[in-house]
Design a protein around this motif. Sequence first.
Motif, short mmCIF file in Angstrom:
data_model
loop_
_atom_site.label_atom_id
_atom_site.label_comp_id
_atom_site.label_asym_id
_atom_site.label_seq_id
_atom_site.Cartn_x
_atom_site.Cartn_y
_atom_site.Cartn_z
N VAL A 40 1.07 -1.22 0.07
CA VAL A 40 -0.18 0.05 0.08
C VAL A 40 0.92 1.34 0.06
O VAL A 40 0.63 2.10 -0.82
CB VAL A 40 -1.19 0.01 1.15
N HIS A 41 2.02 1.43 0.86
CA HIS A 41 2.93 2.52 0.90
C HIS A 41 3.65 2.61 -0.34
O HIS A 41 3.69 3.59 -1.04
CB HIS A 41 3.81 2.40 1.96
N ALA A 42 3.94 1.57 -1.23
CA ALA A 42 4.55 1.79 -2.41
C ALA A 42 3.50 2.14 -3.41
O ALA A 42 3.88 3.11 -4.33
CB ALA A 42 5.16 0.32 -3.22
N SER A 43 2.20 1.83 -3.44
CA SER A 43 1.43 2.01 -4.44
C SER A 43 0.93 3.50 -4.21
O SER A 43 0.83 4.48 -5.23
CB SER A 43 -0.04 1.34 -4.46
N ILE A 44 1.03 4.22 -2.98
CA ILE A 44 0.79 5.70 -2.59
C ILE A 44 2.09 6.13 -3.12
O ILE A 44 1.52 7.51 -3.68
CB ILE A 44 0.54 5.79 -1.06
N TYR A 45 3.04 6.09 -2.88
CA TYR A 45 4.17 6.66 -3.35
C TYR A 45 4.08 6.74 -5.22
O TYR A 45 4.38 7.83 -5.56
CB TYR A 45 5.62 6.29 -3.21
N VAL A 46 3.89 5.57 -5.73
CA VAL A 46 3.58 5.72 -7.01
C VAL A 46 2.57 6.45 -7.67
O VAL A 46 2.90 7.47 -8.59
CB VAL A 46 3.46 4.28 -7.78
N LEU A 47 1.53 6.69 -7.02
CA LEU A 47 0.35 7.36 -7.38
C LEU A 47 0.75 8.91 -6.81
O LEU A 47 0.15 9.74 -7.84
CB LEU A 47 -0.95 7.13 -6.71
#
Length: 79
Positions: free
Chosen positions: A60-67
């Motif tokens: 989830v943290h990785a996807s937030i950074y990508v977004l």
Amino acid sequence: MVVVPFRHLLAKFFLYQLHQTIGIVAFVLITVRLFMRFRHGRADCGDAIAPWQRQAANAVHASIYVLLAAIPILGYLAA
């Protein structure tokens, strides 16, 4: 862009430039945050959570950074 009467052209230009500036500042802040994250690492939560929860949190943290990074980039490319 939305059609605006000629008398409001200066305000339209100002708001457009302000929008671009905010996007650039957001991208710089995200870049600094990612740099600090990779430099200092993440906080250790110890054994307080299960391994599957830790993996889910990492995803989830990785996807937030990508977004977060994708939004200013896509805005710049669309302009």
